[in-house]
Scaffold this motif. Structure first.
Motif: not given
Length: 339
Positions: A18, A76-78, A121, A124, A130-131, A174-176
């Motif tokens: 991202n 926001d980071i896991d 990766s 996730i 998630k991130r 992420s998967q975004q």
């Protein structure tokens, strides 16, 4: 199966880079890629009191840039994955104490950039995060003091020597959807051909790079022609020809498809001997240069194989040989996606 062949992880879910952040020192700023890095310093101390704090500052800068590009914070980071070259990974650990993010500390020497991306990766892809935030760093003076002699000593160096990159790189995964996707990763094996010269890392690491490249192509049923670029981490002027020769012996001709981060980051007139090395070498070249080339459409599929020499000063003084490893990650241009 997400395991393809013997060593390659084929990710089943869409995975993307991202954002990325890079921070480098003065020699890197003066190199051919200098204008591509996010933050640069004219002083090796990076406005800090000592070399170790300077390296820490570089990693903090790279992380902050990567987060700000996404307009997110550490909350926001896991999971945070990071490592460096110093004993007990002190740079990564001391940065992590301020971030307050669940932390996995890694040591793959100069292969850490791709190791951290591969594991992030996988976490996730497996639904465990998630991130993810992945980062690594190195500093010329901290590495010289730990592995060889303090810079102030002024010791003589042979032409096989490489210059440790002063810098740090960080990425948010992420998967975004974004312009760069991660499709697979090949986990390397430790390879040791009995070399003992700590001032010739290129020769020591080249066999590990060749082994990972060969295994990656075999696992996925591909050839070098399936890639726009096969980029090694920090083999530089000595190791790069060796990896080509080793692959050619196995019937694999990488030819002009191959380049090396240690050859890209400096110019020969910068007094860097065989070229660049260090954890930051593959990180800042890939995140600062290669990612921009992918986004611009000049590269569509790149295999980055970061190489690491798994030694420390004690075992070298005991006349041990140098085991090495190389981890590869495939980055591809995502069509029709704008970050």
């Amino acid at each position: 199966m997400k395991l393809e062949g013997k060593q390659t992880w084929l990710f089943q879910n869409p995975l993307f880079v991202n954002s990325s952040g890079t921070a480098v020192g003065p020699k890197e700023k003066q190199g051919p890629l200098g204008n591509l890095f996010d933050k640069t310093y004219d002083d090796m101390h990076c406005e800090q009191n000592n070399w170790e704090m300077a390296e820490r500052k570089l990693m903090e800068d790279a992380i902050q840039v990567a987060l700000s590009k996404q307009n997110i914070t550490q909350e926001d980071i896991d999971v945070f994955l990071a490592g460096d070259l110093l004993n007990q990974n002190v740079t990564a650990n001391y940065v992590a104490r301020h971030l307050k993010i669940p932390f996995l500390c890694l040591f793959g020497a100069c292969s850490t950039s791709m190791e951290s991306i591969a594991i992030g990766s996988a976490l996730i892809d497996g639904g465990f995060a998630k991130r993810a935030l992945a980062a690594t760093s190195s500093h010329n003076a901290t590495a010289e003091r730990q592995f060889r002699y303090p810079t102030e000593y002024g010791g003589q160096k042979p032409g096989t020597m490489t210059s440790t990159v002063t810098g740090s790189g960080a990425v948010v995964l992420s998967q975004q959807a974004s312009e760069i996707k991660i499709t697979s990763a090949t986990v390397g094996k430790v390879i040791d051909l009995g070399l003992t010269d700590s001032q010739d890392m290129g020769s020591a690491m080249a066999p590990a790079a060749a082994d990972t490249i060969k295994q990656h192509l075999q696992d996925l049923g591909r050839t070098p022609d399936d890639y726009d670029l096969i980029l090694t981490g920090d083999l530089s002027g000595v190791g790069s020809p060796i990896v080509k020769d080793l692959l050619k012996e196995d019937g694999i001709n990488v030819g002009t498809k191959h380049n090396d981060c240690g050859l890209l980051i400096y110019t020969p007139d910068q007094q860097v001997f065989a070229g660049g090395s260090g954890c930051a070498c593959a990180a800042v070249v890939t995140f600062g240069h290669i990612f921009k080339e992918i986004k611009a459409g000049r590269l569509n599929r790149v295999l980055v194989v970061a190489t690491g020499a798994l030694l420390n000063p004690t075992v070298i003084q005991q006349k041990e040989s140098i085991p090495s490893i190389a981890h590869g990650v495939v980055f591809e241009r995502a069509e029709g996606v704008n970050s």
